[in-house]
Design a protein around this motif. Structure first.
Motif, PDB file in Angstrom:
ATOM      1  N   THR A  43       0.903  -1.490  -0.277  1.00 18.63           N
ATOM      2  CA  THR A  43       0.094  -0.224   0.404  1.00 18.63           C
ATOM      3  C   THR A  43       0.822   1.116  -0.086  1.00 18.63           C
ATOM      4  O   THR A  43       0.511   1.887  -0.290  1.00 18.63           O
ATOM      5  CB  THR A  43      -0.791   0.281   1.292  1.00 18.63           C
ATOM      6  N   ARG A  44       2.054   1.203   0.686  1.00 14.99           N
ATOM      7  CA  ARG A  44       3.027   2.159   0.694  1.00 14.99           C
ATOM      8  C   ARG A  44       3.788   2.561  -0.302  1.00 14.99           C
ATOM      9  O   ARG A  44       3.993   3.624  -1.177  1.00 14.99           O
ATOM     10  CB  ARG A  44       4.199   1.934   2.290  1.00 14.99           C
ATOM     11  N   VAL A  45       3.487   1.037  -1.379  1.00 14.42           N
ATOM     12  CA  VAL A  45       4.125   1.497  -2.701  1.00 14.42           C
ATOM     13  C   VAL A  45       3.656   2.477  -3.248  1.00 14.42           C
ATOM     14  O   VAL A  45       3.640   3.259  -4.046  1.00 14.42           O
ATOM     15  CB  VAL A  45       4.830   0.205  -3.276  1.00 14.42           C
ATOM     16  N   ALA A  46       2.065   2.633  -3.179  1.00  7.44           N
ATOM     17  CA  ALA A  46       0.909   2.398  -4.240  1.00  7.44           C
ATOM     18  C   ALA A  46       1.318   4.357  -3.894  1.00  7.44           C
ATOM     19  O   ALA A  46       1.548   4.994  -4.674  1.00  7.44           O
ATOM     20  CB  ALA A  46       0.141   1.990  -4.156  1.00  7.44           C
ATOM     21  N   GLU A  47       0.987   4.231  -2.492  1.00  5.43           N
ATOM     22  CA  GLU A  47       1.497   5.780  -2.319  1.00  5.43           C
ATOM     23  C   GLU A  47       2.141   6.126  -2.747  1.00  5.43           C
ATOM     24  O   GLU A  47       1.979   7.623  -3.408  1.00  5.43           O
ATOM     25  CB  GLU A  47       0.549   6.194  -0.670  1.00  5.43           C
ATOM     26  N   ASN A  48       3.137   5.845  -2.285  1.00 12.69           N
ATOM     27  CA  ASN A  48       4.159   6.662  -2.629  1.00 12.69           C
ATOM     28  C   ASN A  48       4.633   7.283  -4.608  1.00 12.69           C
ATOM     29  O   ASN A  48       4.955   7.590  -4.612  1.00 12.69           O
ATOM     30  CB  ASN A  48       5.668   6.048  -2.546  1.00 12.69           C
ATOM     31  N   ALA A  49       4.142   6.296  -5.513  1.00 11.24           N
ATOM     32  CA  ALA A  49       3.990   6.380  -6.469  1.00 11.24           C
ATOM     33  C   ALA A  49       2.515   7.696  -6.997  1.00 11.24           C
ATOM     34  O   ALA A  49       2.555   7.773  -7.928  1.00 11.24           O
ATOM     35  CB  ALA A  49       3.500   4.613  -7.201  1.00 11.24           C
ATOM     36  N   GLY A  50       2.033   7.876  -5.922  1.00 17.09           N
ATOM     37  CA  GLY A  50       1.082   8.934  -5.846  1.00 17.09           C
ATOM     38  C   GLY A  50       0.002   8.955  -5.886  1.00 17.09           C
ATOM     39  O   GLY A  50      -0.534   9.136  -6.773  1.00 17.09           O
ATOM     40  N   ALA A  51      -0.635   7.425  -5.938  1.00 20.86           N
ATOM     41  CA  ALA A  51      -1.981   7.131  -5.972  1.00 20.86           C
ATOM     42  C   ALA A  51      -2.823   7.197  -4.511  1.00 20.86           C
ATOM     43  O   ALA A  51      -2.054   7.207  -3.559  1.00 20.86           O
ATOM     44  CB  ALA A  51      -2.185   5.463  -6.290  1.00 20.86           C
ATOM     45  N   ILE A  52      -4.048   7.053  -4.530  1.00 18.12           N
ATOM     46  CA  ILE A  52      -4.920   7.222  -3.246  1.00 18.12           C
ATOM     47  C   ILE A  52      -5.400   6.052  -2.958  1.00 18.12           C
ATOM     48  O   ILE A  52      -6.006   5.576  -4.192  1.00 18.12           O
ATOM     49  CB  ILE A  52      -5.812   8.341  -2.976  1.00 18.12           C
ATOM     50  N   VAL A  53      -4.831   5.224  -1.512  1.00 27.59           N
ATOM     51  CA  VAL A  53      -5.333   3.883  -1.466  1.00 27.59           C
ATOM     52  C   VAL A  53      -6.642   4.180  -0.759  1.00 27.59           C
ATOM     53  O   VAL A  53      -6.179   4.681   0.669  1.00 27.59           O
ATOM     54  CB  VAL A  53      -4.316   2.970  -1.397  1.00 27.59           C
ATOM     55  N   MET A  54      -7.146   3.347  -0.646  1.00 26.16           N
ATOM     56  CA  MET A  54      -8.700   3.601   0.781  1.00 26.16           C
ATOM     57  C   MET A  54      -9.229   2.688   0.651  1.00 26.16           C
ATOM     58  O   MET A  54      -9.259   2.109  -0.666  1.00 26.16           O
ATOM     59  CB  MET A  54      -9.676   4.678   0.130  1.00 26.16           C
TER      60      MET A  54
END
Lengths: 369, 109
Positions: A150-161
Motif C-alpha cells: 500500500t505504501r508503494v502505491a501511495e509513494n507512487a502517487g496513488a490514493i489508496v482507501m
C-alpha cells in the motif's frame, strides 16, 4: 447560484445506490420527472432541491455546481468489467467521482507524492516482467519482499482507501484519474489478497492507459505485473526451490515463503509455475491440495499477515485539520456534501468529528416547512 | 535441434590448440546452443554441448524448465522497508487563495 446541473443529481443518486423509482418514491415525485430533471429537461424548485439534497446527503448547492469531465469507462478498472452489474459499476464510479473531488480539495492545500508510474506496452510477457522490474528500480525497491504494498502505491502517487459494498469476488477497483485511486474491498479480505490487489491495480496503471480493462487478457496482464512486482524473478526463483521436496511440493516451505513474501500460497504456486520452477503437475497438485485442505478461498496463514492500512488519505485529513483548521465537516462543506456522506465514504466514525456546532440551513428550512 | 552454424559444427584455431592435450573420448570443445523451440515458441531451452577431438558429442547438458535467470546466493534478499508517503502543506499561493475565497463566498448565508 448558477443553473441546475442534472448530472450532479444522477451522480449523487448513484452514489447513494438508489434507483430513479426509489428516490422518486421517497421524494414524492415520479421517476419520469426525476429522469427529466437528471437530463436537464425540467427545472427544479428550491423546495424540491432541498428535499432531494436532504435525502441524498448533500447541500442543495451541490446540484448547481458545474461538473467537470466525468470518469470514463477506460479510466475504471474493474476485475470483471463485462460481467459486473451495471448498478454496481455506476455506484463504484460515482464513489470514484466524489473521491476525485475530495482529492481535488486535498491537492489544493497539500503537497502529495507526485504521480510517477511509467506507462509500458504489455506486448509480451517479457515486456510486463521488465515493466515491473523497472517499477522496482525507479522507486528503489530492491529485489526482496516489500514491507508494504500500500505504501508503494501511495509513494507512487496513488490514493489508496478502503470501501464497503463491493461484490465479494472483487478485491479492489481503481480509477486512472489524474491522481489514480485504488479502492480496496474491506469485506473479509486477507492481507496478502489485499497486497496482490493493490499490485494488480498498479499493473493496470502501468500497462493499460486509455484501455478498457476487465477482459481476460488485460486482467491476466495486470496479474502478471502484480506477480512480477511482488515476487521478482531474480530473487524469488531461487527461493521458490525451497518449496519443492523431491518431485513434490513442500507445504511447509510454501507456508514460510508466504509469510516472508506476503503473498498467498495460490499466488506463489502460480508464480513458481510461471518461472518454470514448478512443473505443470506440481502446480496442479498444489491447487488441488489447497482445495482439499479447505484453503481455496481463505488460507491457513492468512491471519498471520496483517492487513495494510492506507495512510496518505488519513494523514492528509489530519494535516488539513491541524494545519489549516479544516475538520471533516469543513471539507464536506467545500464539496457541498454532508459530513455524514463524506464519513461514510471514508469509513470514518462521525463521532470523532465535532459537528454539533454546524447547522445545515437546508435541514433547518426543511424542518420549518 | 539441428544446428548448422560453423561455430557449432567446426573447430576453430583456438579450440584446436586445446584438443591436442585431451584424451580421444573426452570433451574438449564446448558451445552453448539456444534453442527457441518449435515455431520459436514451444519449449525454448538452452543446450551446452561438449565435443571430442573427432567432432562427436561427448557430453550434453540441457536446461530444465526454469526460464528465469536468478541470483544464486546463500543469503536471502532483505525485506524492503517501504517508507511512509510524505504529505506536507502546500506553500502559500496568493492567486489560489483568492480564488478559493471567492469560490466559497456563494455559500455564505
Amino acid at each position: 447560484m448558477t443553473q441546475f446541473n442534472g448530472a450532479n443529481l444522477r451522480l449523487i443518486r448513484q452514489f447513494n445506490n438508489l434507483s430513479l423509482a426509489e428516490l422518486g418514491e421517497s421524494a414524492n415525485i415520479s421517476k419520469q420527472f426525476l429522469s427529466r430533471l437528471e437530463n436537464g429537461g425540467e427545472s427544479i424548485s428550491n423546495q424540491l432541491a432541498e428535499s432531494l439534497a436532504d435525502r441524498l446527503r448533500v447541500m442543495p448547492e451541490f446540484f448547481f455546481l458545474p461538473s467537470g469531465p466525468l470518469i470514463s469507462e477506460e479510466q475504471c478498472h474493474f476485475r470483471s468489467h463485462l460481467t459486473t452489474k451495471v448498478t454496481l459499476r455506476q455506484n463504484a464510479r460515482a464513489r470514484g467521482e466524489i473521491l476525485n473531488q475530495l482529492v481535488g480539495v486535498l491537492e489544493k492545500h497539500l503537497e502529495l507524492p507526485a504521480y510517477s508510474i511509467e506507462s509500458s506496452e504489455p506486448e509480451t510477457v517479457e515486456a510486463i516482467e521488465t515493466a515491473a522490474a523497472r517499477f522496482r528500480d525507479y522507486f528503489g525497491l530492491g529485489h526482496g519482499p516489500l514491507s508494504s504494498m500500500t505504501r508503494v502505491a501511495e509513494n507512487a502517487g496513488a490514493i489508496v482507501m478502503h470501501v464497503q459494498g463491493l461484490a465479494p469476488d472483487i478485491d479492489a477497483i481503481s480509477f486512472a484519474t489524474g491522481r489514480p485511486l485504488v479502492a480496496l474491498n474491506t469485506d473479509n479480505r486477507s492481507g496478502c489478497r489485499q497486497r496482490f490487489g493493490v499490485a494488480h491495480e498498479l499493473g493496470h496503471f502501468a500497462l493499460h492507459v486509455g484501455v478498457l480493462t476487465g477482459d481476460r487478457l488485460t486482467e491476466s496482464q495486470a496479474n502478471r505485473f502484480a506477480s512480477a512486482l511482488l515476487l521478482p524473478r531474480t530473487t524469488f526463483a531461487a527461493e521458490c526451490r525451497t518449496a519443492i521436496r523431491g518431485s513434490r511440493l513442500n507445504w511447509q516451505g510454501l507456508s514460510q515463503l508466504k509469510l516472508r513474501w506476503g503473498v498467498s500460497k495460490a499466488a506463489l504456486i502460480y508464480r513458481g509455475r510461471q518461472l518454470g520452477i514448478f512443473t505443470e503437475q506440481q502446480a496442479r497438485s498444489g491447487y488441488i491440495g489447497l482445495k482439499r485442505h479447505g484453503e481455496a478461498i481463505q488460507e491457513n496463514e492468512d491471519h498471520l499477515i496483517a492487513a495494510e492500512d492506507p495512510e496518505m488519505l488519513m494523514d492528509s485529513l489530519s494535516l488539513l485539520r491541524e494545519h489549516f483548521g479544516m475538520p471533516l465537516p469543513a471539507i464536506a462543506r467545500e464539496l457541498r456534501l454532508t459530513p455524514d456522506l463524506l464519513s461514510s465514504l471514508l469509513l470514518l466514525n462521525t463521532s470523532n468529528f465535532p459537528t454539533d456546532n454546524v447547522i445545515f440551513i437546508s435541514q433547518r428550512r426543511a424542518h420549518r416547512a | 535441434m539441428n544446428p548448422k552454424k560453423r561455430a557449432v559444427t567446426e573447430c576453430n584455431e583456438y579450440q584446436s590448440a586445446f584438443q591436442e592435450f585431451s584424451a580421444p573420448s573426452d570433451a574438449s570443445r564446448f558451445c552453448f546452443v539456444i534453442d527457441r523451440g518449435l515455431s520459436g515458441a514451444e519449449d525454448p531451452h538452452v543446450e551446452f554441448l561438449g565435443f571430442d577431438k573427432f567432432g562427436t558429442v561427448a557430453c550434453r547438458w540441457v536446461s530444465d524448465t526454469a526460464r528465469a535467470l536468478y541470483l544464486e546466493s546463500e543469503q536471502e534478499a532483505p525485506v524492503e522497508q517501504v517508507r511512509k508517503p510524505t504529505v506536507a502543506p502546500r506553500k502559500p499561493d496568493l492567486g489560489r487563495t483568492a480564488a478559493s475565497v471567492s469560490e466559497r463566498s456563494d455559500l455564505e448565508p
